[in-house]
Structure formats: structure tokens, C-alpha cells
Design an enzyme around this catalytic site. Structure first.
Site, PDB file in Angstrom:
ATOM      1  N   ASP A   1       0.833  -1.204   0.000  1.00 54.81           N
ATOM      2  CA  ASP A   1       0.000   0.000   0.000  1.00 54.81           C
ATOM      3  C   ASP A   1       0.868   1.254   0.000  1.00 54.81           C
ATOM      4  O   ASP A   1       1.910   1.295   0.655  1.00 54.81           O
ATOM      5  CB  ASP A   1      -0.896   0.013   1.235  1.00 54.81           C
ATOM      6  CG  ASP A   1      -1.786   1.247   1.285  1.00 54.81           C
ATOM      7  OD1 ASP A   1      -2.459   1.515   0.273  1.00 54.81           O
ATOM      8  OD2 ASP A   1      -1.788   1.933   2.322  1.00 54.81           O
TER       9      ASP A   1
ATOM     10  N   HIS B   1      -6.614  -1.429 -11.205  1.00 51.85           N
ATOM     11  CA  HIS B   1      -6.796  -0.438 -10.153  1.00 51.85           C
ATOM     12  C   HIS B   1      -5.779   0.700 -10.241  1.00 51.85           C
ATOM     13  O   HIS B   1      -6.127   1.876 -10.115  1.00 51.85           O
ATOM     14  CB  HIS B   1      -6.717  -1.110  -8.782  1.00 51.85           C
ATOM     15  CG  HIS B   1      -6.820  -0.168  -7.635  1.00 51.85           C
ATOM     16  ND1 HIS B   1      -7.935   0.612  -7.403  1.00 51.85           N
ATOM     17  CD2 HIS B   1      -5.925   0.147  -6.650  1.00 51.85           C
ATOM     18  CE1 HIS B   1      -7.739   1.357  -6.333  1.00 51.85           C
ATOM     19  NE2 HIS B   1      -6.534   1.106  -5.857  1.00 51.85           N
TER      20      HIS B   1
END
Length: 316
Positions: A150, A223
């Protein structure tokens, strides 16, 4: 301490809490309690950092549009602060939910996060109702709940300051920022049914090395591709974001709490619209096949100068 801790860093533990002011309590009483809370906030945070100097303690408080309108009807709202509206997509809807105050508390030890939440409870308990409280954690080596690293696309710390803080000196809320907060439930079983190679096509990165897929391999609805935002010249523009893992494994509840900090909410909104509505070729973000948003709201995060003005009644 001029700004709140609005440049998220990965911490071992996080509490994310949304509350509403009670409707059955007189607004003047709510305002006086909140002003007292704001007056105590700066020294409280100083005390927390003195008491827990090695625990990477960070704190953010945001104020929702409805709360601002109720408490400060005679003061101009921050220009982007409004109730978030549903984004009805092709597959999922980015929902709009209640929220008057939002707290983002992080530290390397959960008891430090709890200590701050306990202070909030003691000072505000008579005027607030809980909407949601989520306890997050650092997952593996800094990965989101779906197993990929992340924050790879986040700007570095110096660039982040330019991205996050309102820097227009003509803006009465100079130094503040906006945070979009969304809680997503994750379908772990469905995700785990995919091969690693198929997961990589959904995300747009290699799972092991975190390297981005080459353009000839990356789908247009991956994404990392479709969630980008661009300015009028076609240049990519960024926000500061975090996807905080949470879970209740015995209940088969797994999820990710998305936070998007930016000085200009239109950038975050563009990203969300691309994800849910699609862009160019009309495809939506394929990662939404595995995530279901259950909360969503926008909050203004004031600087400490503005918090002091609330405490003194200068924002009225």
C-alpha cells in the site's frame, strides 16, 4: 505544531472513529462542549507525545458538512466541504453515510490509540453518538488487505505537503485539508480463488516485487491505472492516501479503510468517479468486484490555528 498529522504514515495500529452530535441535545450546549474540546486538544496532543515519545503517535480530527452548518452557521464553510453524494457505478455504489466528526488515530501500540480515544470519550460523551469505530493494523510488510503493498504511488513527504495542505493564502482555511473516508468490506474467499497472475492484472502490479506491470500487460481497468486523476493539461495529479487493513476473522469480516487527504477534493472525487463509473472505455475499476463500500463521507481537517479559533469563538 501548526498542522494536524494529515500525511499518513504506516503505523502498527490505528483507530478510525466517526461520530454524530446528538440531535436531542441543544446546539448551544453541543457547541460549548466542542469549543472546550478544541481548547484542550493542542495541549492534550502535546501531552500524549511527551508521555509516549517512541510510539509514533499521530492524530487527525475532521469536521463534516452537517456539523459545520449546525455549529457555525454564521461562518463561511471551507469551499470544498459538502455532504458527499452517492456515486452510482456500473457495479457498485460509493455510498454516502452520516458523520459529524472523524478521528484518525495511529500509533505503534494499540493502548496509545485507546488512550486518546478514552480522552475523546470523556470530553465528548454527553454530546455524541457513535457511528462507527474501526481498529486497523499494519498487515504483513505494509500491504493492503488484498496482499499488495500500500502507498506505492503516494508522493514523498516534501511533495505531500504541497498536495495535502491548502496553500492559497487568500483562503481563510489556509493550512487545512480535506479527507475522504470510506470503509470497504473485502471478499477474501473470492479474491483467494484467483491465481496470483489474475490478481496482478486486477491491481496492475506484481504481487511479490510491487513493480508496475508494463503497459502492454496492464489492463485499462486495473486499479493502479483507472484510479488516477489528471488536470486539464492531462498531467497526473495526486493525493495522499492510505488503505488500512481491519478484520474480525472469526466472523469472516475482512476489510480496508480508505483515506484520501488532499487540499482539493475534486482530485479525490475524480479518482472515485473513475473507479465506480469508469472512464474513456467505460470500464469500472476491476478491484470493485472484490470490495463493497459501506461508509463514505468528506471531512474538513482544520489547522491548529483554526481549531484555536473554534475554541475562542472566532469561528461562530
Amino acid at each position: 505544531m501548526k498542522y494536524q498529522d494529515v500525511i499518513p504514515e504506516q503505523a502498527q495500529n490505528t483507530i478510525l472513529c466517526t461520530v454524530n452530535f446528538k440531535n436531542d441535545v441543544d446546539t448551544n450546549e453541543v457547541l460549548e462542549v466542542f469549543k472546550d474540546f478544541c481548547g484542550r486538544l493542542h495541549p492534550t496532543l502535546n501531552s500524549m507525545k511527551i508521555r509516549f515519545p517512541f510510539d509514533n503517535f499521530k492524530f487527525v480530527m475532521g469536521i463534516g458538512s452537517n456539523a459545520w452548518g449546525r455549529l457555525f452557521p454564521n461562518s463561511e464553510k471551507p469551499k470544498d466541504l459538502k455532504q458527499f453524494n452517492d456515486i452510482k457505478g456500473k457495479n457498485k455504489t460509493a455510498v454516502s453515510t452520516d458523520g459529524d466528526l472523524f478521528f484518525h488515530i495511529s500509533a505503534d501500540k494499540m493502548d496509545v490509540c485507546y488512550e486518546m480515544m478514552l480522552i475523546i470519550h470523556k470530553l465528548l460523551k454527553n454530546v455524541i453518538d457513535s457511528v462507527d469505530e474501526t481498529h486497523g493494523f499494519r498487515f504483513r510488510d505494509g500491504r493492503a488487505i488484498f496482499g499488495f503493498v500500500d502507498g506505492t504511488e503516494n508522493p514523498d513527504i516534501e511533495e505531500a505537503k504541497e498536495v495535502v495542505y491548502i496553500d492559497n493564502h487568500e483562503d481563510p482555511y489556509f493550512g487545512g485539508t480535506y479527507v475522504m473516508a470510506q470503509k470497504y468490506i473485502f471478499d477474501l474467499d473470492l479474491w483467494d480463488s484467483l491465481s496470483v497472475e489474475k490478481q496482478e492484472l486486477v491491481v496492475g502490479r506484481y504481487k511479490d516485487t510491487d513493480l508496475e506491470l508494463s503497459e502492454d500487460k496492464k489492463p485499462s481497468n486495473a486499479h493502479t491505472e483507472i484510479s488516477k486523476a489528471h488536470d486539464v493539461l492531462g498531467e497526473e495529479v495526486k493525493i495522499m492516501r492510505a488503505n488500512i487493513a481491519f478484520a474480525e476473522a472469526s466472523k469472516s469480516i475482512f476489510g480496508s479503510y480508505f483515506l484520501g487527504y488532499s487540499k482539493d477534493f475534486s482530485i479525490t472525487l475524480q479518482m472515485l468517479k473513475h473507479m465506480f463509473e469508469g472512464k474513456d472505455n467505460n470500464e469500472y475499476d476491476s478491484i470493485l468486484d472484490y470490495f463493497n463500500p459501506i461508509t463514505g463521507n468528506l471531512f474538513f481537517v482544520p489547522s491548529f490555528e483554526q481549531i484555536d479559533k473554534i475554541a475562542s469563538g472566532d469561528i461562530h
